[in-house]
Design an enzyme around this catalytic site. Sequence first.
Site, PDB file in Angstrom:
ATOM      1  N   CYS A  94     -44.142  29.691   8.174  1.00 33.51           N
ATOM      2  CA  CYS A  94     -43.299  30.771   8.692  1.00 33.51           C
ATOM      3  C   CYS A  94     -44.124  31.572   9.696  1.00 33.51           C
ATOM      4  O   CYS A  94     -45.283  31.881   9.432  1.00 33.51           O
ATOM      5  CB  CYS A  94     -42.856  31.661   7.534  1.00 33.51           C
ATOM      6  SG  CYS A  94     -41.783  33.008   8.043  1.00 33.51           S
ATOM      7  N   HIS A 136     -34.184  28.107   5.208  1.00 36.45           N
ATOM      8  CA  HIS A 136     -35.331  29.013   5.364  1.00 36.45           C
ATOM      9  C   HIS A 136     -34.929  30.201   6.244  1.00 36.45           C
ATOM     10  O   HIS A 136     -35.215  31.360   5.910  1.00 36.45           O
ATOM     11  CB  HIS A 136     -36.493  28.228   5.990  1.00 36.45           C
ATOM     12  CG  HIS A 136     -37.709  29.025   6.344  1.00 36.45           C
ATOM     13  ND1 HIS A 136     -38.961  28.718   5.863  1.00 36.45           N
ATOM     14  CD2 HIS A 136     -37.875  30.107   7.162  1.00 36.45           C
ATOM     15  CE1 HIS A 136     -39.841  29.604   6.351  1.00 36.45           C
ATOM     16  NE2 HIS A 136     -39.206  30.444   7.149  1.00 36.45           N
ATOM     17  N   HIS A 140     -34.160  34.495   5.528  1.00 35.35           N
ATOM     18  CA  HIS A 140     -34.701  35.667   6.240  1.00 35.35           C
ATOM     19  C   HIS A 140     -33.636  36.755   6.408  1.00 35.35           C
ATOM     20  O   HIS A 140     -33.942  37.941   6.355  1.00 35.35           O
ATOM     21  CB  HIS A 140     -35.182  35.262   7.638  1.00 35.35           C
ATOM     22  CG  HIS A 140     -36.591  34.739   7.680  1.00 35.35           C
ATOM     23  ND1 HIS A 140     -37.672  35.495   7.299  1.00 35.35           N
ATOM     24  CD2 HIS A 140     -37.094  33.541   8.078  1.00 35.35           C
ATOM     25  CE1 HIS A 140     -38.786  34.786   7.466  1.00 35.35           C
ATOM     26  NE2 HIS A 140     -38.460  33.595   7.934  1.00 35.35           N
TER      27      HIS A 140
END
Length: 171
Positions: A94, A136, A140
């Site tokens: 990330c 993913h 966020h």
Amino acid sequence: MARREILIIPDKRLRLVSEPVKTVDAEVRRLIEEMFEVMYEAPGIGLAAIQVGAPKRIVIMDLAKKDEEKQPQVLINPAILWASEEKAAYEEGCLSIPEYYEEVERPARVKVRYLDRDGKEQEIDASGLHATCVQHEIDHLNGVLFIDHLSKLKRDRVIKKFTKAAKRADD
Ligand code: NI
């Protein structure tokens, strides 16, 4: 205008729940352009708006390999409609947790509804790395990071490391 900077943990803004985009207007498209600049520069394959400090439900991705033509994808207000029972594990990283990689298990396939950059509703079926990346990035938007999917021991260790580094940078 200065380039937007990528927020790094333990920046609290990364834990915000982002707001839906009401209208896909020029301001939103401008933000998307800035996000692509930041992501390609990093370089990374996915970025959520909150990672550059904008708490809006916008995700961008480009899974093209170095020698391939760019494949920019924009997902506004993305929602997972369906996720497979079958799981897949990928090593994730990330841009907000630089140089840290760990394997994460997630549903292998997902169906996602979103608005494209023209504000048109679209659906995609994602699998493989694409499915992992979409999940993913959508995490966020809900203030969730990939380290939240790891054991508490591993997560605490990473957060501690970055918290120390942030303190050193402040001194
Ligand atoms: Ni990320």
